[in-house]
Design a protein around this motif. Structure first.
Motif, PDB file in Angstrom:
ATOM      1  N   UNK A   1      -7.415  13.867  -4.254  1.00 29.45           N
ATOM      2  CA  UNK A   1      -8.395  12.809  -3.985  1.00 29.45           C
ATOM      3  C   UNK A   1      -7.685  11.467  -3.796  1.00 29.45           C
ATOM      4  N   UNK A   2      -6.691  11.211  -4.643  1.00 29.00           N
ATOM      5  CA  UNK A   2      -5.938   9.965  -4.523  1.00 29.00           C
ATOM      6  C   UNK A   2      -5.168   9.918  -3.197  1.00 29.00           C
ATOM      7  N   UNK A   3      -4.710  11.078  -2.745  1.00 29.62           N
ATOM      8  CA  UNK A   3      -3.984  11.134  -1.466  1.00 29.62           C
ATOM      9  C   UNK A   3      -4.894  10.738  -0.314  1.00 29.62           C
ATOM     10  N   UNK A   4      -6.138  11.198  -0.352  1.00 29.79           N
ATOM     11  CA  UNK A   4      -7.077  10.844   0.727  1.00 29.79           C
ATOM     12  C   UNK A   4      -7.402   9.350   0.701  1.00 29.79           C
ATOM     13  N   UNK A   5      -7.519   8.784  -0.507  1.00 29.83           N
ATOM     14  CA  UNK A   5      -7.751   7.339  -0.616  1.00 29.83           C
ATOM     15  C   UNK A   5      -6.560   6.577  -0.056  1.00 29.83           C
ATOM     16  N   UNK A   6      -5.358   7.079  -0.338  1.00 24.19           N
ATOM     17  CA  UNK A   6      -4.144   6.465   0.201  1.00 24.19           C
ATOM     18  C   UNK A   6      -4.153   6.509   1.734  1.00 24.19           C
ATOM     19  N   UNK A   7      -4.538   7.658   2.287  1.00 26.54           N
ATOM     20  CA  UNK A   7      -4.634   7.777   3.741  1.00 26.54           C
ATOM     21  C   UNK A   7      -5.637   6.801   4.327  1.00 26.54           C
ATOM     22  N   UNK A   8      -6.752   6.604   3.614  1.00 22.66           N
ATOM     23  CA  UNK A   8      -7.758   5.647   4.065  1.00 22.66           C
ATOM     24  C   UNK A   8      -7.174   4.233   4.103  1.00 22.66           C
ATOM     25  N   UNK A   9      -6.452   3.858   3.061  1.00 25.04           N
ATOM     26  CA  UNK A   9      -5.865   2.510   3.005  1.00 25.04           C
ATOM     27  C   UNK A   9      -4.798   2.331   4.084  1.00 25.04           C
ATOM     28  N   UNK A  10      -3.977   3.349   4.274  1.00 26.39           N
ATOM     29  CA  UNK A  10      -2.954   3.295   5.318  1.00 26.39           C
ATOM     30  C   UNK A  10      -3.610   3.125   6.682  1.00 26.39           C
ATOM     31  N   UNK A  11      -4.685   3.863   6.925  1.00 20.81           N
ATOM     32  CA  UNK A  11      -5.387   3.781   8.201  1.00 20.81           C
ATOM     33  C   UNK A  11      -5.946   2.394   8.465  1.00 20.81           C
ATOM     34  N   UNK A  12      -6.530   1.774   7.442  1.00 24.43           N
ATOM     35  CA  UNK A  12      -7.056   0.410   7.596  1.00 24.43           C
ATOM     36  C   UNK A  12      -5.940  -0.549   8.004  1.00 24.43           C
ATOM     37  N   UNK A  13      -4.798  -0.408   7.358  1.00 18.96           N
ATOM     38  CA  UNK A  13      -3.695  -1.323   7.654  1.00 18.96           C
ATOM     39  C   UNK A  13      -3.106  -1.070   9.048  1.00 18.96           C
ATOM     40  N   UNK A  14      -3.036   0.189   9.447  1.00 17.53           N
ATOM     41  CA  UNK A  14      -2.518   0.481  10.789  1.00 17.53           C
ATOM     42  C   UNK A  14      -3.497   0.027  11.864  1.00 17.53           C
TER      43      UNK A  14
ATOM     44  N   UNK B   1       0.834  -1.204   0.000  1.00 17.70           N
ATOM     45  CA  UNK B   1       0.000   0.000   0.000  1.00 17.70           C
ATOM     46  C   UNK B   1       0.871   1.257   0.000  1.00 17.70           C
ATOM     47  N   UNK B   2       1.923   1.248   0.805  1.00 18.30           N
ATOM     48  CA  UNK B   2       2.811   2.408   0.872  1.00 18.30           C
ATOM     49  C   UNK B   2       3.527   2.625  -0.458  1.00 18.30           C
ATOM     50  N   UNK B   3       4.067   1.554  -1.020  1.00 14.80           N
ATOM     51  CA  UNK B   3       4.765   1.670  -2.299  1.00 14.80           C
ATOM     52  C   UNK B   3       3.800   2.088  -3.407  1.00 14.80           C
ATOM     53  N   UNK B   4       2.606   1.482  -3.416  1.00  9.88           N
ATOM     54  CA  UNK B   4       1.618   1.839  -4.434  1.00  9.88           C
ATOM     55  C   UNK B   4       1.237   3.303  -4.377  1.00  9.88           C
ATOM     56  N   UNK B   5       0.997   3.814  -3.155  1.00  9.38           N
ATOM     57  CA  UNK B   5       0.659   5.222  -3.021  1.00  9.38           C
ATOM     58  C   UNK B   5       1.787   6.126  -3.474  1.00  9.38           C
ATOM     59  N   UNK B   6       3.028   5.774  -3.124  1.00 11.93           N
ATOM     60  CA  UNK B   6       4.169   6.596  -3.506  1.00 11.93           C
ATOM     61  C   UNK B   6       4.343   6.640  -5.029  1.00 11.93           C
ATOM     62  N   UNK B   7       4.048   5.518  -5.693  1.00 11.26           N
ATOM     63  CA  UNK B   7       4.204   5.473  -7.142  1.00 11.26           C
ATOM     64  C   UNK B   7       3.075   6.187  -7.875  1.00 11.26           C
ATOM     65  N   UNK B   8       1.870   6.117  -7.320  1.00 11.01           N
ATOM     66  CA  UNK B   8       0.689   6.640  -8.025  1.00 11.01           C
ATOM     67  C   UNK B   8       0.502   8.134  -7.804  1.00 11.01           C
ATOM     68  N   UNK B   9       0.767   8.600  -6.575  1.00  9.72           N
ATOM     69  CA  UNK B   9       0.472   9.992  -6.254  1.00  9.72           C
ATOM     70  C   UNK B   9       1.335  10.952  -7.064  1.00  9.72           C
ATOM     71  N   UNK B  10       0.664  11.905  -7.685  1.00 12.27           N
ATOM     72  CA  UNK B  10       1.341  12.960  -8.433  1.00 12.27           C
ATOM     73  C   UNK B  10       0.980  14.309  -7.812  1.00 12.27           C
TER      74      UNK B  10
END
Length: 519
Positions: free
Chosen positions: A393-406, A379-388
């Motif tokens: 909006x993509x950043x907030x989705x990334x935060x949501x995924x990170x939160x679920x995993x934490x 999830x961390x690597x995917x967010x780092x590669x995708x976010x521009x």
């Protein structure tokens, strides 16, 4: 470190002779119960009154202080990144941070310079925690140390409300010191957990911990909501938002800390300092003795768990500092938008905890812990590669995924520790657990800072942090079968593997809301 010596302590050998008068009264309350005419009130409201146990009440007030501190520091970090960028000439006419900028401040690029706050704080914590742990173990100054740390934290928060262009660098230095003070405060209140358990018993303290967790979570969530709402309502910029966050936080934690330390009692030393041993080195000797005993007696289980813990916590705890810098400079989020990002992350820990409990109940804690960290890495690597740049909006989705995993990670880690811990030795290894979470906390931010300073794209700096989680997964793989782990811990009769949604840990009190501390 506090409570990690392998020998029995005076409190454990003769609690009625060694505990302070206030603790004796609370132990009597446990044995005799509250007065008859108040029992109905305790039955009705015991969940928030903690059955009249003042230590537990003091502990929960301290939690209400630590939650807002974590969130206010998120706003402060965003402000420091902006002010450092401004001084380096990396802010455009629209007051937005330029992503590709060669400006330097004190010889560093703005982002790596702010990342070094976490590096300095981590090094200080790793070095000084054994010293302060020894003070709490071998002297009667546990209460005084906690009060002093609380006072200094509050003063620093208040002073940092004047973080502006001319003061940002001294405030950044104060922030590194505040990180150490935060760990000392945590250690001071954690040292009361074994006393609380002895007063009320394991069954009751389990219920207490659920409330401890939810109170800290609620205080952090409420502060994040309030500050984000104020920022949008008043159209505050990042610097002003940080000023308001630090000022409001100073007011809130003053009340919480005062109530906490009015309720937490002064206690005598938990053990005697060996003759001829200097206090300043006693804590390091305790850490060494505990590590040697773990290697000797629990080499197939606890040894690999603690080694994995060092690397896993180093990766996870660096998330706050690194992500704020990445979101500010690379993605271009404002202070309020970063607040929403972390608010989303925090809320997402709740369903993440439920998901973690479901998975753990089916594949056991060891496999769940590994799977969680592997998914977190992807999830961390995917967010780092995708976010521009501008991909909010993509950043907030990334935060949501990170939160679920934490939300999955913390309860599973705490459950793993509590089940592989030998019965009756919770207090001995609790302090060592806390210390292991800090030993390498400085290294991932340093790796990030050095990579970015060498003109490596920030996304690769974020991805590099996941290496520590991968190492943790590898170390956990050296553990034997789960049945063997339970057998070594004399817990073969334990059949409950599911961590509760609160993520409370009976030994350390660590919670999902700590995920944003990064200190």
């Amino acid at each position: 470190m506090a409570s990690i010596n392998q020998e029995s302590t005076p409190i454990e050998e003769g609690i009625t002779h060694k505990l302070s008068h206030e603790v004796k009264e609370q132990a009597s309350l446990r044995m005799e119960g509250p007065p008859t005419n108040e029992r109905n009130r305790f039955n009705c409201c015991g969940w928030c009154r903690f059955n009249g146990v003042k230590m537990a009440q003091g502990y929960v007030f301290n939690n209400t202080a630590r939650g807002p501190i974590v969130m206010s520091n998120v706003f402060l970090t965003a402000s420091l990144v902006y002010l450092a960028s401004e001084e380096a000439g990396c802010v455009d006419e629209n007051d937005e941070i330029l992503e590709d900028c060669d400006g330097k401040v004190f010889g560093w690029s703005p982002g790596p310079l702010i990342a070094n706050i976490a590096v300095i704080s981590g090094v200080l914590s790793a070095f000084f925690m054994p010293l302060f742990g020894a003070i709490m173990d071998y002297t009667q100054h546990r209460w005084s140390v906690g009060v002093a740390a609380a006072v200094l934290i509050t003063l620093i928060q208040a002073v940092q409300s004047y973080t502006v262009s001319s003061t940002w660098f001294p405030m950044a230095i104060l922030q590194a010191v505040a990180g150490l003070l935060y760990q000392i405060e945590v250690m001071s209140v954690y040292a009361y957990l074994p006393d609380i358990s002895r007063v009320v018993g394991e069954a009751v303290v389990t219920k207490f911990h659920s409330t401890f967790t939810m109170v800290q979570f609620a205080s952090q969530l409420i502060f994040a909501i309030v500050m984000t709402a104020i920022g949008f309502a008043l159209s505050l910029d990042g610097v002003t938002s940080a000023q308001m966050a630090q000022g409001l936080n100073a007011v809130c934690i003053t009340f919480s800390f005062v109530m906490s330390w009015r309720l937490l009692p002064r206690v005598p030393p938990s053990r005697e300092l060996p003759e001829g041993r200097p206090l300043w080195i006693a804590g390091f000797i305790q850490v060494g003795q505990t590590a040697a005993r773990i290697h000797r007696d629990f080499g197939q289980s606890l040894r690999w768990f603690f080694l994995a813990l060092i690397f896993a916590e180093a990766a996870v705890n660096s998330f706050t500092t690194v992500s704020v810098i990445y979101l500010s400079e690379h993605v271009g989020l404002s202070a309020q938008e970063i607040g929403i990002f972390f608010l989303t992350t925090l809320v997402a820990t709740l369903p993440g905890s439920v998901l973690g409990g479901f998975v753990t109940s089916r594949i056991q804690p060891k496999n769940s812990y590994r799977l969680c960290m592997l998914i977190l890495v992807f999830v961390t690597i995917g967010g780092a590669l995708i976010l521009k740049s501008g991909a909010k909006a993509a950043a907030f989705i990334w935060g949501l995924c990170i939160g679920v995993m934490l939300g999955w990670y913390y309860p599973t880690e705490n459950l793993f520790f509590s089940l592989c811990l030998p019965k009756g030795q919770d207090a001995e290894f609790a302090g060592f657990f806390v210390y292991c979470t800090q030993i390498l906390g400085w290294l991932p931010p340093l790796v990030f800072a050095l990579m970015v300073e060498a003109d490596v794209d920030q996304k690769y700096g974020v991805m590099a942090i996941t290496i520590f989680a991968v190492i943790a997964v590898g170390l956990i793989s050296f553990l034997p079968s789960w049945d063997k782990v339970l057998k070594d811990a004399h817990r073969m009769d334990d059949t409950v593997y599911v961590p509760g949604p609160s993520g409370a840990d009976l030994t350390t009190g660590d919670t999902p809301s700590e995920l944003l501390s990064g200190e």
